[in-house]
Design an enzyme around this catalytic site. Structure first.
Site: not given
Ligand code: PNS
Length: 185
Positions: A43, A67
């Site tokens: 990332h 999630k």
């Protein structure tokens, strides 16, 4: 020869004129959305690439109610703040609801997504086209991380940490510590 910047000329009475450069008027801002559960070196590599292309990159953590993240929203934001938040022209934010609505509210013209392998492509393609149909003004831009991060994902890092493996080359130190804290409980 350098190109002259566009100028807007204001005409005042008594023959006074002044020129305003138009360059400052539009900030190029991109959103880099994700779950970041947790942030990885992959990332951070994408963020570094994106910030060279835009005036500001907003790293946006999705609430993702569907999630079941390992880290709470606050923990994910803190880990991002401690890492990406220290990079110039990068801002950390959270969002819920539609990504394109968040992009609109932030005045961002682009969404950044990292593309690691062909396996990412189908989902990313679907999401990019769906976002385009929701708001054609927001362009999705895919950036490829360094080759050594192409096999890296938050999911796999969590699995390695859960099984007692060493994740220090895949995530920043604060994330490695947070992971060992989670799995040593
Ligand atoms: O890191 P992830 O889990 O791949 O990120 C996925 C994310 C958060 C970018 C995506 O689920 C998203 O944009 N969620 C917000 C809701 C939304 O706009 N859904 C429509 C996108 S097609």
């Amino acid at each position: 020869m350098t190109k002259a910047s566009p100028r807007q000329t204001s005409h005042l009475p008594f023959g006074f004129h002044f020129a305003i450069p138009l360059r400052f008027s539009r900030m190029r801002r991109a959103i880099y959305p994700g779950s970041f559960d947790p942030v990885t070196n992959g990332h951070l590599d994408v963020i570094e690439r994106a910030r060279k292309l835009f005036d500001e990159v907003v790293v946006a953590v999705a609430h993702n109610d569907e999630k079941q993240p390992l880290f709470s929203l606050e923990q994910r934001l803190d880990l991002l703040q401690e890492t990406a938040g220290r990079i110039e022209n990068v801002r950390i934010a959270e969002f819920s609801g539609l990504l394109v609505e968040f992009a609109r509210a932030q005045n961002a013209g682009a969404v950044i997504r990292g593309l690691r392998a062909v396996s990412d492509f189908e989902f990313e393609f679907q999401m990019a086209l769906m976002n385009r149909s929701l708001n054609a003004a927001v362009e999705t831009i895919f950036l490829m991380p360094k080759e050594e991060y192409t096999y890296l994902s938050s999911r796999i890092v969590k699995e390695i940490a859960r099984l007692g493996g060493n994740v220090s080359t895949f995530v920043p130190d604060c994330v490695a510590k947070a992971l060992s804290g989670k799995f040593s409980q």
